[in-house]
Design a protein around this motif. Structure first.
Motif, short mmCIF file in Angstrom:
data_model
loop_
_atom_site.label_atom_id
_atom_site.label_comp_id
_atom_site.label_asym_id
_atom_site.label_seq_id
_atom_site.Cartn_x
_atom_site.Cartn_y
_atom_site.Cartn_z
N ILE A 155 0.66 -1.29 -0.02
CA ILE A 155 0.09 0.07 -0.22
C ILE A 155 1.10 1.04 -0.04
O ILE A 155 2.13 1.02 0.57
CB ILE A 155 -0.96 0.05 1.31
CG1 ILE A 155 -0.32 -0.08 2.71
CG2 ILE A 155 -2.07 -1.05 0.96
CD1 ILE A 155 -1.05 -0.01 3.79
N VAL A 156 0.30 2.38 -0.48
CA VAL A 156 1.08 3.59 -0.49
C VAL A 156 0.64 4.60 0.57
O VAL A 156 -0.66 4.74 0.74
CB VAL A 156 0.96 4.26 -1.83
CG1 VAL A 156 1.53 5.38 -2.07
CG2 VAL A 156 1.52 3.30 -2.91
N ASN A 157 1.52 5.28 1.20
CA ASN A 157 1.42 5.95 2.31
C ASN A 157 2.28 7.19 2.27
O ASN A 157 3.00 7.48 1.32
CB ASN A 157 1.65 5.39 3.60
CG ASN A 157 0.77 4.17 3.87
OD1 ASN A 157 -0.40 4.37 3.82
ND2 ASN A 157 1.47 3.30 4.35
N ASP A 158 1.73 8.19 2.94
CA ASP A 158 2.72 9.45 3.49
C ASP A 158 3.80 9.12 4.33
O ASP A 158 3.22 8.79 5.40
CB ASP A 158 1.82 10.56 3.85
CG ASP A 158 2.57 11.81 3.89
OD1 ASP A 158 3.74 11.91 4.15
OD2 ASP A 158 1.88 12.87 3.97
N LEU A 159 5.11 9.17 4.34
CA LEU A 159 5.99 8.65 5.17
C LEU A 159 6.09 9.60 6.46
O LEU A 159 6.34 8.99 7.15
CB LEU A 159 7.41 8.96 4.41
CG LEU A 159 8.48 8.23 4.98
CD1 LEU A 159 8.31 6.81 5.27
CD2 LEU A 159 9.99 8.46 4.30
N VAL B 192 -3.46 -7.48 9.18
CA VAL B 192 -2.62 -6.84 8.85
C VAL B 192 -2.50 -5.32 9.23
O VAL B 192 -1.55 -4.54 8.80
CB VAL B 192 -2.19 -6.81 7.16
CG1 VAL B 192 -2.01 -8.44 6.99
CG2 VAL B 192 -2.94 -6.22 6.45
N LEU B 193 -3.70 -4.80 9.70
CA LEU B 193 -3.85 -3.67 10.27
C LEU B 193 -2.64 -3.12 11.14
O LEU B 193 -2.56 -3.97 12.06
CB LEU B 193 -5.15 -3.25 10.84
CG LEU B 193 -6.46 -2.69 9.82
CD1 LEU B 193 -7.65 -2.49 10.46
CD2 LEU B 193 -5.90 -1.60 8.88
N ASN B 194 -2.00 -1.86 10.92
CA ASN B 194 -1.11 -1.33 12.02
C ASN B 194 -1.22 0.05 11.91
O ASN B 194 -1.49 0.64 10.80
CB ASN B 194 0.16 -2.07 11.85
CG ASN B 194 0.65 -1.53 10.45
OD1 ASN B 194 1.28 -0.64 10.35
ND2 ASN B 194 0.70 -2.84 9.58
N PRO B 195 -0.64 0.57 12.84
CA PRO B 195 -0.59 2.27 12.87
C PRO B 195 0.50 2.89 11.75
O PRO B 195 0.28 4.05 11.76
CB PRO B 195 -0.04 2.65 14.29
CG PRO B 195 -0.22 1.23 15.10
CD PRO B 195 -0.06 0.28 14.19
N TYR B 196 1.20 1.95 11.06
CA TYR B 196 1.91 2.69 10.21
C TYR B 196 1.36 2.74 8.78
O TYR B 196 2.11 2.89 7.85
CB TYR B 196 3.33 1.65 10.28
CG TYR B 196 3.65 1.51 11.63
CD1 TYR B 196 4.03 2.15 12.55
CD2 TYR B 196 3.71 0.09 12.05
CE1 TYR B 196 4.41 2.12 13.84
CE2 TYR B 196 4.21 -0.30 13.39
CZ TYR B 196 4.67 0.90 14.11
OH TYR B 196 4.69 0.70 15.39
N GLN B 197 0.08 2.24 8.55
CA GLN B 197 -0.35 2.56 7.29
C GLN B 197 -1.11 3.93 7.33
O GLN B 197 -2.21 4.14 7.94
CB GLN B 197 -1.39 1.59 7.24
CG GLN B 197 -0.68 0.22 7.13
CD GLN B 197 -1.55 -1.15 7.13
OE1 GLN B 197 -2.58 -0.81 7.74
NE2 GLN B 197 -1.17 -2.30 6.83
N GLY B 198 -0.86 4.67 6.14
CA GLY B 198 -1.58 5.82 6.15
C GLY B 198 -3.09 5.99 5.96
O GLY B 198 -3.98 6.73 5.87
N SER C 11 -7.56 6.01 13.12
CA SER C 11 -6.07 5.95 13.67
C SER C 11 -6.19 4.64 14.47
O SER C 11 -7.10 4.37 15.07
CB SER C 11 -5.74 6.98 14.60
OG SER C 11 -6.60 7.28 15.63
N LEU C 12 -5.11 3.92 14.59
CA LEU C 12 -4.91 2.78 15.32
C LEU C 12 -4.09 3.08 16.73
O LEU C 12 -2.85 3.72 16.32
CB LEU C 12 -4.43 1.51 14.46
CG LEU C 12 -5.68 1.08 13.56
CD1 LEU C 12 -5.42 1.53 12.16
CD2 LEU C 12 -5.16 -0.53 13.31
#
Length: 664
Positions: free
Chosen positions: A85-89, A224-230, A297-298
């Motif tokens: 997946i693509v996120n904002d770093l 696979v959900l985690n807080p590091y996914q935008g 948010s997670l």
């Protein structure tokens, strides 16, 4: 080793939103980073991947970090991205947020290693939109095997006026200013080769240019959900929905509710809404329906309140969306159970969350009780039995009483004994073991489950008349498997009652003395619903009895036992306290009757006390250390009194002898 062929324009395509490409790329840089994860979480790994021309940042999902730790993925490795997946770093790594603002990157969820190690392919450069300030993360000389920069040197980026390719060169040691020195003509410049322009995937064709966050989030599994996914979205069924709870803190009054989600893969997670979002989503969310939930948010789940098998919890925000999927019904299960048989609940810890299923054999009427905060609520108890030969008391609270509870009562009164499945009930160990509902509990009557069909067949074919032992408060102590039998001396010698929670033990002892100077207290007779107040009352100046809790006066008061007694067995003696029901069981009359005998100097007063002495009982004791002034003492409270049944006691002793002889 021969180089594999990289997918042309892979970086541009993936950053534009094409998540179905499964490109072949090369890892040109790899390093570990610290993240703000749950306690005990190890470091994550960040890579720079290249398609031979362009590069981008990529963060490994937690399940892929072992590949980097073991060395299977290293600098120069050729990999195929299978899921990403693509996120904002700037939302991924707090440590890098100051230098990565606005920079797109990806989170790799799954990949396959094609070539473990290879020379750097092509002339990879940073994409222009990544920002020049981030160039220090990629050392161009390292791409081609040069050693890392020496102490005191940094990497700087300048742009030639003739093209858009950044020139990466080493600045002079000691140059700490923000001015970039003129590049040397010997500095190596990475020029992009001519590539055909990228054509978006069909899903985005003819929709114009896809700006940041315009592409719809891809649905991913809950696991696979985690807080590091935008950006993410999940499709799941609502399996439980809590009531709206109101609270007050330093910020003022507020309200909150939560609901549980289950997806096709069996993943579960809880979502929570506060204040304005309660008004927005509470009526929209219905148990049993399927929704697509995105943009929340997670945070780490608080296991004291969240029993689901997930370390994260979703907190919905103002930009969050919940969309109903009206045609989705079969792909996602209605509920997932992990049933515990009733005999195993005997060994469960207090406050444990369990799923239990059984046949309803009795339903008590609903009653109104007053909570400690002054609010009234409904309470109803039922009895479940299963094939383990045990039964348990299930306590319903709140809306369960007049919803499922009323339906169960009508069915039992008509001669039908339904099967009930309880999802997420809480174990209580007060005077035996029982199960109570909580806000996230679910009650399913005659569910279409294999366990329910087996119970129905067993019950109809003889289980109705099978003998059953209760593990709840009406159980016979001598026959209970989870009984802890102690002697009087062991209560002190074993240090019982000294922990944070009380100890529950059974003692076979004889009452040898009653304190008679104060064996009862004056109690409030006021009825609150179906429950008597029972708080201590005092006589006012008007001659009436005053209750401070009810703030009322009454012409008459009630009398309740507060009986101090001395018990004895072969090991020693100990003091114990018996309240109303145990006191009445010991003396055979009510506290009011005994008080009147004493006031009227009736000889029956002495007879009642003498008849209660020198009889052997099985006493269920609650042992807990309490503070009296500056002194701490262990208090023994009688919770239940049973006459010794010779048959049951003989069986208990024989079983005890068998266990002792079997240990030698």
């Amino acid at each position: 080793m021969a180089a594999a062929k990289l997918t042309p324009n892979a970086v541009t395509a993936t950053l534009a939103g094409d998540t179905n490409l499964k490109p072949v790329v090369q890892v040109v840089d790899l390093r570990s980073i610290a993240v703000n994860g749950p306690p005990g979480a190890g470091p994550r790994f960040r890579a720079i991947i290249s398609d031979g021309v362009a590069t981008t940042q990529a963060l490994f999902a937690a399940q892929l970090c072992d590949l980097a730790r073991s060395g299977l993925v290293r600098r120069g490795a050729i990999v195929q991205l299978l899921d990403y997946i693509v996120n904002d770093l700037s939302r991924l790594v707090t440590k890098l947020s100051s230098i990565c603002s606005g920079f797109k990157a990806m989170v790799i969820l799954n990949m396959e290693v094609l070539v473990p190690e290879c020379e750097i392919i092509g002339n990879p450069v940073l994409p222009p939109e990544s920002g020049a300030s981030n160039s220090s993360s990629v050392r161009a000389n390292q791409f081609n095997g040069a050693p890392a920069s020496t102490a005191g040197s940094t990497l700087s980026t300048v742009t030639r006026p003739t093209d858009n390719a950044p020139v990466i060169q080493r600045s002079m040691p000691g140059n700490s200013s923000n001015m970039v020195p003129r590049p040397s003509y010997n500095a190596q410049v990475f020029q992009p080769t001519v590539q055909p322009s990228y054509r978006p995937a069909p899903n985005y064709r003819n929709h114009g240019t896809i700006m940041k966050n315009d592409a719809p989030a891809r649905i991913i599994p809950i696991s696979v959900l985690n807080p590091y996914q935008g950006r993410w979205a999940i499709k799941a069924r609502v399996t439980a929905k809590g009531e709206i709870r109101r609270y007050h803190n330093a910020k003022g009054d507020g309200k909150v509710f939560s609901f549980d989600l289950l997806d096709f893969d069996g993943g579960e997670i809880r979502a929570t809404c506060f204040n304005a979002l309660v008004d927005r989503f509470y009526e929209a969310v219905e148990v049993g329906k399927v929704y697509v939930v995105s943009k929340g948010s997670l945070k780490a789940a608080k296991k004291d309140y969240n029993h689901l098998n997930n370390e994260w919890e979703i907190f919905l925000e103002s930009q969050s969306t919940i969309e109903l999927c009206p045609d989705e019904n079969s792909s996602i299960p209605a509920q997932r159970f992990s049933f515990t048989s009733i005999d195993k609940i005997e060994d469960s810890e207090n406050n444990a969350i369990v799923d239990v299923i059984g046949v309803v054999t009795s339903v008590n009427p609903s009653t109104t009780i007053q909570r400690k905060n002054g609010m009234e609520t409904q309470k109803r108890t039922i009895t479940l039995k299963d094939m383990s030969g045990r039964s348990v008391e299930v306590t319903m609270w709140g809306d369960f009483c007049n919803r499922e509870g009323l339906q169960l009562q009508e069915m039992v009164e008509c001669g039908a004994f339904p099967v009930l499945a309880v999802k997420a009930g809480r174990v209580n160990d007060y005077s035996g073991k029982s199960v109570g509902t909580i806000s996230s509990s679910q009650l399913l009557i005659n569910p279409d489950l294999a366990e329910a069909h087996s119970l129905r067949q067993w019950f109809d074919c003889g289980g109705r008349d099978a003998s059953t032992q209760s593990i709840s408060r009406d159980f016979t102590p001598a026959a209970s498997r989870n009984e802890i039998r102690k002697t009087v001396a062991q209560i002190k010698d074993d240090g019982l009652g000294m922990g944070d929670k009380p100890d529950w033990v059974t003692v076979k002892a004889t009452v040898i003395f009653f304190k008679t100077d104060s064996f009862c207290y004056t109690a409030c007779p006021n009825m609150i619903g179906d429950r008597q107040c029972n708080k201590k009352v005092t006589k006012s100046d008007s001659g009436n009895w005053l209750c401070d809790k009810c703030n009322q006066e009454f012409p008459e008061c009630d009398y309740r036992y507060l009986l101090q007694l001395l018990i004895q067995d072969h090991s020693g003696t100990a003091w114990a306290t018996a309240f109303q029901e145990p006191g009445q069981e010991l003396l055979g009359c009510s506290a009011r009757e005994l008080y009147m005998f004493k006031e009227n100097e009736d000889p029956r007063y002495t007879d009642v006390l003498l008849q209660g002495l020198h009889r052997e009982y099985l006493l269920r004791l609650k042992v807990k250390e309490e503070t009296y002034g500056d002194e701490r003492r262990v208090k023994n409270t009688v919770a239940k009194v049973d006459r010794v049944d010779p048959s049951a006691e003989s069986k208990f002793l024989l079983d005890h002898i068998s266990r002792l002889t079997g240990s030698y």
